[in-house]
Design a protein around this motif. Structure first.
Motif, PDB file in Angstrom:
ATOM      1  N   GLY A  26       0.851  -1.194   0.000  1.00  0.00           N
ATOM      2  CA  GLY A  26       0.000   0.000   0.000  1.00  0.00           C
ATOM      3  C   GLY A  26       0.880   1.235   0.000  1.00  0.00           C
ATOM      4  N   ASN A  27       0.356   2.315   0.544  1.00  0.00           N
ATOM      5  CA  ASN A  27       1.053   3.593   0.575  1.00  0.00           C
ATOM      6  C   ASN A  27       2.378   3.471   1.343  1.00  0.00           C
ATOM      7  N   TRP A  28       2.352   2.886   2.525  1.00  0.00           N
ATOM      8  CA  TRP A  28       3.553   2.744   3.350  1.00  0.00           C
ATOM      9  C   TRP A  28       4.410   1.584   2.853  1.00  0.00           C
ATOM     10  N   GLY A  29       3.762   0.496   2.497  1.00  0.00           N
ATOM     11  CA  GLY A  29       4.491  -0.662   1.982  1.00  0.00           C
ATOM     12  C   GLY A  29       5.349  -0.275   0.778  1.00  0.00           C
ATOM     13  N   TYR A  34      -1.311  -7.436  -3.061  1.00  0.00           N
ATOM     14  CA  TYR A  34      -2.691  -7.918  -3.135  1.00  0.00           C
ATOM     15  C   TYR A  34      -3.194  -7.541  -4.527  1.00  0.00           C
ATOM     16  N   PRO A  84      -2.633  -3.382   6.042  1.00  0.00           N
ATOM     17  CA  PRO A  84      -3.624  -2.927   7.028  1.00  0.00           C
ATOM     18  C   PRO A  84      -3.916  -4.060   8.010  1.00  0.00           C
ATOM     19  N   LYS A 121       0.113  -0.878  12.177  1.00  0.00           N
ATOM     20  CA  LYS A 121      -0.444  -0.156  13.325  1.00  0.00           C
ATOM     21  C   LYS A 121      -1.881  -0.610  13.574  1.00  0.00           C
ATOM     22  N   ASN A 123       5.944   8.989  10.274  1.00  0.00           N
ATOM     23  CA  ASN A 123       6.374   8.597   8.930  1.00  0.00           C
ATOM     24  C   ASN A 123       5.228   8.617   7.923  1.00  0.00           C
ATOM     25  N   ALA A 139       3.771   8.318   4.675  1.00  0.00           N
ATOM     26  CA  ALA A 139       4.454   7.582   3.602  1.00  0.00           C
ATOM     27  C   ALA A 139       4.870   8.462   2.422  1.00  0.00           C
ATOM     28  N   ARG A 184      -4.315  10.375   7.303  1.00  0.00           N
ATOM     29  CA  ARG A 184      -5.608   9.997   6.720  1.00  0.00           C
ATOM     30  C   ARG A 184      -6.692   9.939   7.786  1.00  0.00           C
ATOM     31  N   GLN A 190      -6.914   2.906  -0.117  1.00  0.00           N
ATOM     32  CA  GLN A 190      -6.142   2.880   1.126  1.00  0.00           C
ATOM     33  C   GLN A 190      -7.106   2.644   2.288  1.00  0.00           C
ATOM     34  N   LYS A 191      -6.574   2.110   3.366  1.00  0.00           N
ATOM     35  CA  LYS A 191      -7.440   1.689   4.473  1.00  0.00           C
ATOM     36  C   LYS A 191      -7.180   2.521   5.718  1.00  0.00           C
TER      37      LYS A 191
HETATM   38  N1  LIG Z   1       0.469   5.229   4.875  1.00  0.00           N
HETATM   39  C1  LIG Z   1       1.229   5.714   5.860  1.00  0.00           C
HETATM   40  O1  LIG Z   1       1.613   6.901   5.838  1.00  0.00           O
HETATM   41  C2  LIG Z   1       1.634   4.839   6.980  1.00  0.00           C
HETATM   42  C3  LIG Z   1       0.999   3.646   7.245  1.00  0.00           C
HETATM   43  N2  LIG Z   1       1.381   2.866   8.291  1.00  0.00           N
HETATM   44  C4  LIG Z   1       0.734   1.596   8.593  1.00  0.00           C
HETATM   45  O2  LIG Z   1       1.125   0.638   7.618  1.00  0.00           O
HETATM   46  C5  LIG Z   1       0.112  -0.360   7.473  1.00  0.00           C
HETATM   47  C6  LIG Z   1      -0.188  -0.538   6.003  1.00  0.00           C
HETATM   48  O3  LIG Z   1      -0.697   0.668   5.501  1.00  0.00           O
HETATM   49  P1  LIG Z   1      -0.463   1.211   4.030  1.00  0.00           P
HETATM   50  O4  LIG Z   1       0.768   0.659   3.422  1.00  0.00           O
HETATM   51  O5  LIG Z   1      -0.566   2.693   4.143  1.00  0.00           O
HETATM   52  O6  LIG Z   1      -1.698   0.576   3.230  1.00  0.00           O
HETATM   53  P2  LIG Z   1      -2.844   1.363   2.423  1.00  0.00           P
HETATM   54  O7  LIG Z   1      -3.928   1.729   3.357  1.00  0.00           O
HETATM   55  O8  LIG Z   1      -2.232   2.453   1.616  1.00  0.00           O
HETATM   56  O9  LIG Z   1      -3.325   0.331   1.352  1.00  0.00           O
HETATM   57  C7  LIG Z   1      -4.174  -0.726   1.584  1.00  0.00           C
HETATM   58  C8  LIG Z   1      -3.471  -1.980   1.132  1.00  0.00           C
HETATM   59  O10 LIG Z   1      -4.228  -3.113   1.524  1.00  0.00           O
HETATM   60  C9  LIG Z   1      -4.273  -4.006   0.424  1.00  0.00           C
HETATM   61  N3  LIG Z   1      -5.419  -4.888   0.584  1.00  0.00           N
HETATM   62  C10 LIG Z   1      -6.721  -4.637   0.294  1.00  0.00           C
HETATM   63  N4  LIG Z   1      -7.462  -5.728   0.585  1.00  0.00           N
HETATM   64  C11 LIG Z   1      -6.604  -6.651   1.085  1.00  0.00           C
HETATM   65  C12 LIG Z   1      -6.770  -7.967   1.569  1.00  0.00           C
HETATM   66  N5  LIG Z   1      -7.959  -8.554   1.619  1.00  0.00           N
HETATM   67  N6  LIG Z   1      -5.676  -8.646   1.983  1.00  0.00           N
HETATM   68  C13 LIG Z   1      -4.458  -8.070   1.961  1.00  0.00           C
HETATM   69  N7  LIG Z   1      -4.236  -6.821   1.507  1.00  0.00           N
HETATM   70  C14 LIG Z   1      -5.310  -6.123   1.077  1.00  0.00           C
HETATM   71  C15 LIG Z   1      -4.317  -3.117  -0.768  1.00  0.00           C
HETATM   72  O11 LIG Z   1      -3.943  -3.810  -1.927  1.00  0.00           O
HETATM   73  C16 LIG Z   1      -3.291  -2.071  -0.373  1.00  0.00           C
HETATM   74  O12 LIG Z   1      -1.991  -2.513  -0.668  1.00  0.00           O
HETATM   75  C17 LIG Z   1      -1.078   0.130   8.324  1.00  0.00           C
HETATM   76  O13 LIG Z   1      -1.064  -0.532   9.558  1.00  0.00           O
HETATM   77  C18 LIG Z   1      -0.777   1.613   8.529  1.00  0.00           C
HETATM   78  O14 LIG Z   1      -1.320   2.114   9.745  1.00  0.00           O
HETATM   79  C19 LIG Z   1       2.421   3.232   9.116  1.00  0.00           C
HETATM   80  C20 LIG Z   1       3.106   4.386   8.890  1.00  0.00           C
HETATM   81  C21 LIG Z   1       2.777   5.281   7.800  1.00  0.00           C
END
Ligand SMILES: NC(=O)C1=CN([C@@H]2O[C@H](COP(=O)(O)OP(=O)(O)OC[C@H]3O[C@@H](n4cnc5c(N)ncnc54)[C@H](O)[C@@H]3O)[C@@H](O)[C@H]2O)C=CC1
Ligand SMILES: O=C(CO)COP(=O)(O)O
Length: 359
Positions: free
Chosen positions: A13-16, A42, A95, A121, A153, A155, A270, A296-297
């Motif tokens: 996702g965004n952070w990944g 995914y 997420p 998180k 952080n 992303a 977000r 994004q979630k």
């Molecule tokens: N975006 C940010 O700035 C930051 C996020 N985080 C944490 O990182 C973690 C991941 O967040 P993001 O990378 O931002 O994700 P995201 O919210 O940007 O994206 C959602 C992701 O979930 C995937 N997805 C959707 N349905 C799914 C399913 N059934 N099974 C598996 N994956 C599925 C999507 O393909 C997408 O890659 C969260 O816990 C977030 O709190 C931590 C620091 C910064």
């Protein structure tokens, strides 16, 4: 010469994707890291094409991190078992609601001595009306050591190379430098601490407070009110960690994972944004997540529900009025306009060295 460590990023996702940019480029210069970084994606269709194909051809996650090129050694793979095959280091960054399904697919399919690093998180509901840290759930299901990385952080800023700090929670002195060097860059400074539970709890809890701050913004209250809600949120985070993770240190709240992450999320995250829109539009959180986040979630509202699940079971809601109010407003049990009434008599306001005025 030992074999270079293989690294797999589970999530895109965004952070990944932002972390894949860093890890991919660090892998190119670190001789103890295998140059090929696998990234579980995914799978979904984006404008008629598979997202994995787009990423592997254009080196850009056009849906979740548009405008930033990933290093070509980052390879997108739609099958998590294939992506994690033979990996020595597994970076979990999905997420949190999806973690159990992902782990279920990986049970018995990863290297027994692999090390996990969770960037996730949130919490996981467990038996006995309680919740647990996501890293503990991963560790329990996959039977591996799991360290954590949390920090201020956002992303998109990290991907743009803007300076920030982050915190790695790791007790293992052999593993800590390996993880630090895999992640650290000139503009992404890592501090490692061994207070792992507190690091992770901070990352999860601040998302709840950020939703509350979004409500404050949506209601049109001022910066002083916002600061008060952030402060009360911080005090609830500290109390939560004190009660549920005894032995944690207050100093951890002064690392990037603590106050700094709380601040950045309450301004640029977000959760804050959707919280504000919730008040201004009257739409549900689910609808706003779909309308505003393009896949994004949002983690805050479900984390608020998880925390409330445990607080309610233990009769402790009144000790955490802000977190409780955020949950109730999200679910429609409470009007947002009553938010301040709910926190006006916060337990923190009762902490005074002086008694009642006797003049
Ligand atoms: N975006 C940010 O700035 C930051 C996020 N985080 C944490 O990182 C973690 C991941 O967040 P993001 O990378 O931002 O994700 P995201 O919210 O940007 O994206 C959602 C992701 O979930 C995937 N997805 C959707 N349905 C799914 C399913 N059934 N099974 C598996 N994956 C599925 C999507 O393909 C997408 O890659 C969260 O816990 C977030 O709190 C931590 C620091 C910064
Ligand atoms: O965790 C984050 C920054 O460290 C991102 O927060 P949001 O999920 O609210 O965008």
């Amino acid at each position: 010469m030992p074999k270079p460590k293989k690294v797999c990023i589970i999530g895109s996702g965004n952070w990944g994707s932002a972390i894949a940019k860093i890890v991919g480029s660090n892998a190119e210069r670190l001789d103890y890291v295998d140059n090929r970084i696998t990234m579980y994606v995914y799978e979904e269709m984006v404008e008629g094409r598979k997202l994995t194909e787009i990423i592997n051809e254009t080196h850009e996650n056009v849906k979740y991190l548009p405008g930033h090129k990933l290093p070509p050694n980052v390879v997108a793979i739609p099958d998590v078992v294939e992506a994690a095959d033979g990996a020595d280091i597994l970076i979990f960054v999905i997420p949190h609601q999806f973690i159990r399904n992902i782990c279920a697919a990986l049970i018995g399919r990863i290297k027994p001595d692999a090390v996990g690093l969770s960037l996730i998180k949130g919490f996981d509901r467990v038996e006995g009306g309680a919740i647990d840290l996501i890293s503990n759930t991963i560790s329990r299901l996959l039977k591996i050591q799991v360290c954590v990385l949390m920090g201020a952080n956002l992303a998109n800023e990290v991907a743009a190379g803007m300076f920030c700090e982050t915190t790695i929670g790791c007790k293992d002195k052999r593993v800590a430098p390996l993880l630090r060097d895999l992640i650290q860059t000139e503009n992404f400074k890592v501090v490692v601490v061994d207070d792992v539970n507190a690091v992770e709890a901070c990352g999860a809890l601040k998302n709840i407070i950020a939703v509350g701050v979004g409500f404050v913004d949506g209601l049109g209250y001022g910066d002083n009110t916002k600061a008060a809600v952030i402060r009360l949120g911080l005090m609830e985070m500290i109390k939560f960690v004190d009660i549920f993770f005894p032995g944690s240190r207050l100093s951890t709240f002064f690392e990037s994972c603590g106050v700094a992450d709380l601040i950045t999320t309450c301004f640029g995250g977000r959760n804050r944004r959707v919280g504000e829109a919730f008040i201004k539009t009257g739409k549900s959180i689910e609808v706003l997540e779909k309308e505003l986040l393009n896949g994004q979630k949002l983690q805050g509202p479900i984390t608020a529900a998880e925390v409330n699940f445990m607080l309610k079971n233990r009769g402790m809601e009144a000790r955490f009025p802000l977190m409780t109010a955020v949950h109730r407003i999200c679910t429609g049990e409470m009007k947002a306009a009553d938010l301040l009434d709910h926190v006006r008599n916060h337990p923190e306001h009762m902490q005074t060295t002086f008694g009642r005025c006797s003049l």
